[in-house]
Design an enzyme around this catalytic site. Structure first.
Site, short mmCIF file in Angstrom:
data_model
loop_
_atom_site.label_atom_id
_atom_site.label_comp_id
_atom_site.label_asym_id
_atom_site.label_seq_id
_atom_site.Cartn_x
_atom_site.Cartn_y
_atom_site.Cartn_z
N VAL A 48 -21.11 -6.81 -14.01
CA VAL A 48 -22.26 -7.17 -14.75
C VAL A 48 -22.09 -7.11 -16.39
CG1 VAL A 48 -23.05 -4.67 -14.81
CG2 VAL A 48 -24.70 -6.24 -14.96
N LYS A 49 -21.20 -6.34 -16.82
CA LYS A 49 -20.95 -6.17 -18.22
C LYS A 49 -20.56 -7.64 -18.95
CE LYS A 49 -21.81 -1.66 -18.72
NZ LYS A 49 -23.07 -1.33 -19.46
N ASP A 50 -20.32 -8.61 -18.08
CA ASP A 50 -20.02 -9.80 -18.79
C ASP A 50 -21.28 -10.51 -19.29
OD1 ASP A 50 -17.50 -9.82 -17.63
OD2 ASP A 50 -17.79 -11.36 -16.18
#
Length: 473
Positions: A48-50
């Site tokens: 999700v950090k993308d």
């Protein structure tokens, strides 16, 4: 099957977002609400950090604070760093990631594979310590020509991208039928941004948190789930929470013990075919509770931050789990069988206690040694192993002045065994006859193999007893 004609991108960064929603089928409680999961590991960098990484870089470029030839710097337990390293590779920046030493080997390898420089630092230090991941990353950014600190903990582009993308995606994918969102909080960006959007549609937002995390009211002691929750070193002077985390966004918090989380991770792989990380297991464990409460008219969506592929050396390693007391060995006798049944209860003394206070605790104490612990609430009956800083005995305090802190006189940190380990294998490991004699969770291997040497017994990653090596048979 999906469409034969998949999307075509001019860059891998175009693939960030628009992740699938997948329904859980086998582990949802009977009569509970359907549970769907947002598969954020489908992002090209694997988490999700993308989303936040790309948003923060684009915002920095637009504001002119990150210029061509610059260096992206960040403190990260792995996933944000991986996302930033991927973005840096595409857009031509150098990247330096400061990561806690406890970060999995797989994450470190991924960072380096993308070309990032990795600087490892102790993860369990006070917030004011210059080695703290945020402080060290800040200093490196300041000292690096063209350096830019991404600052996921304070950068508003982090939650904003979830308000603009993750929340609307979930609303559209469920056709507006979602009733509950469940997500963990590390920086708090995902739950803040996604929650803000879905709150506008009347969705109940539930924060999933490790049981000892400060976010949910825990004591801040260490836990075994990476990249979520809030650890607090007991010597930290000011407990600083991420500026991007709007703690009012959650309608309530589900505090989940590590054992429940990690067993959910294993079930997801073996019953749903979903190989995910522990923060995802945390969210699903909480979502299953919400499902049972909401009933069949609800629709629960849990955000699953990353894949289990970067945790194979931990959460899917039977030896690691067994040594920590999360899993039972396939054959006995087990450690707990040899020791016999007893209620959890570890008598301890805080490292800040005086030597005279420690002597008073030792008076009448019959164990092989008395654990010395970080100065948390000493009424606890179980202890996170990294909070055990050593041991003392009456003999070790002979001749020591009584008004000084006992922590300065503590001996080595005890070895540790899982309560479900095979007792014979545990004895062999502690004697150093096989590799991995040291405790997998960061505890030392102790002194020599004497039968009176102290050994911590772990249940679900926490010390519940202290025995001697000889007690193991």
């Amino acid at each position: 099957m999906g469409s034969i004609e998949g999307p075509v991108y001019t860059s891998v960064l175009d693939g960030v977002g628009a992740t699938p929603l997948v329904r859980l089928n086998r582990i949802v409680p009977a009569g509970g609400a359907p549970v769907w999961v947002k598969t954020e590991w489908a992002n090209p960098g694997g988490s999700v950090k993308d989303r936040a990484a790309l948003a923060m870089v684009l915002d920095a470029e637009q504001r002119g604070v990150l210029r061509p030839g610059g260096t992206i710097v960040e403190g990260s337990s792995g996933n944000t760093g991986i996302g930033l390293a991927m973005v840096a590779a595409v857009r031509g920046y150098a990247c330096i990631v400061v990561a806690p030493e406890r970060t999995t080997a797989e994450k470190i390898a991924l960072l380096r594979a993308y070309g990032a420089e990795v600087v490892l630092t102790p993860g369990l230090v006070p917030r004011e310590d210059p080695r703290h991941v945020v402080n060290l990353a800040t200093r490196i950014a300041e000292e690096t020509p063209g350096g830019w600190l991404a600052d996921q903990y304070g950068n508003p582009a982090n939650p904003d991208v979830h308000t603009a993308t993750t929340g609307p995606e979930i609303w559209a994918q469920t056709g507006g039928r979602i009733t509950h969102l469940v997500a963990g909080a590390g920086t708090g960006g995902t739950i803040t941004g996604t929650g803000h959007h879905l709150h506008e549609h009347g969705v109940t937002v539930v924060a999933a948190d490790p049981e000892t995390s400060r976010y949910g009211g825990g004591d801040g002691s260490p836990y075994n789930v990476e990249a979520v929750g809030h650890y607090l070193h007991p010597l930290t002077e000011q407990d600083v929470w991420p500026a991007v985390y709007d703690t009012g966004v959650a309608d309530r918090t589900e505090r989940v013990p590590d054992g429940e989380t990690l067993r959910t991770v294993r079930r997801l792989a073996r019953e749903e075919g979903l190989l995910v990380g522990a923060s995802a297991g945390l969210a699903v464990a909480a979502a299953l509770r919400v499902s049972a409460e909401a009933g069949p008219d609800g629709l629960v969506v849990a955000v699953l931050p990353d894949s289990g592929r970067i945790y194979l050396s931990k959460y899917f390693d039977d030896a690691w789990l067994t040594t920590l007391g999360f899993l039972d060995a396939p054959e006995g006798p087990l450690v707990r069988d040899v020791l016999g049944a007893s209620e959890p209860g570890l008598t301890v003394v805080p490292a800040t206690a005086t030597v005279d206070e420690a002597r008073a605790v030792l008076d009448g104490y019959t164990g092989p040694a008395l654990p010395v612990v970080q100065p948390r609430a000493t009424s606890a009956t179980t202890w996170a192993v990294p909070d055990v800083v050593g041991t003392i005995t009456a003999a070790s305090l002979d001749g020591v002045r009584g008004d000084g802190p006992v922590g300065t006189h503590a001996g080595p940190v005890p070895a540790a065994v899982g309560h479900g380990e095979n007792a014979d294998a545990a004895r062999e490991r502690l004697s150093g006859n096989e590799s991995g004699a040291g405790f997998a969770g960061g505890c030392g291997s102790g002194a020599g193999p004497g039968s009176e040497d102290p050994v911590l017994v772990l249940v679900d990653g926490r010390a519940v007893h202290l025995v001697s090596r000889g007690d193991l048979g």
